[in-house]
Motif scaffolding. Sequence first.
Motif: not given
Length: 104
Positions: A1-5, A56-60
Amino acid sequence: MKLVYTHPHHFAVTNVRNRLMQRGIDCEVRNEFAAGALGELAPIDVWPELWVIDERDVELAQRLIEADQSQAEGRDWYCGQCGELNAASFDHCWACERERRLEE
Ligand SMILES: [Zn+2]
């Protein structure tokens, strides 16, 4: 899990979430109900947050968000009629529906 926004307005976060979901990126909104539904600004520590589930989706996801933000040209704006903060991509005030003016 990563915070992106994160953004003070729930709808802005939901908007980004929908775009990521369309690209097949699993994500979830946290603090969803912290901000007032009627648009009061929440304190920064309870801003709605968008988290990407799979690392794995974080960069996209970050690239999509960046592209979105630059496409929207610029910056969030304040409505000259009711004073509400609007996301840069909105051409109408979400609160009072007045059309955005050039100087805003
Ligand atoms: Zn307004």
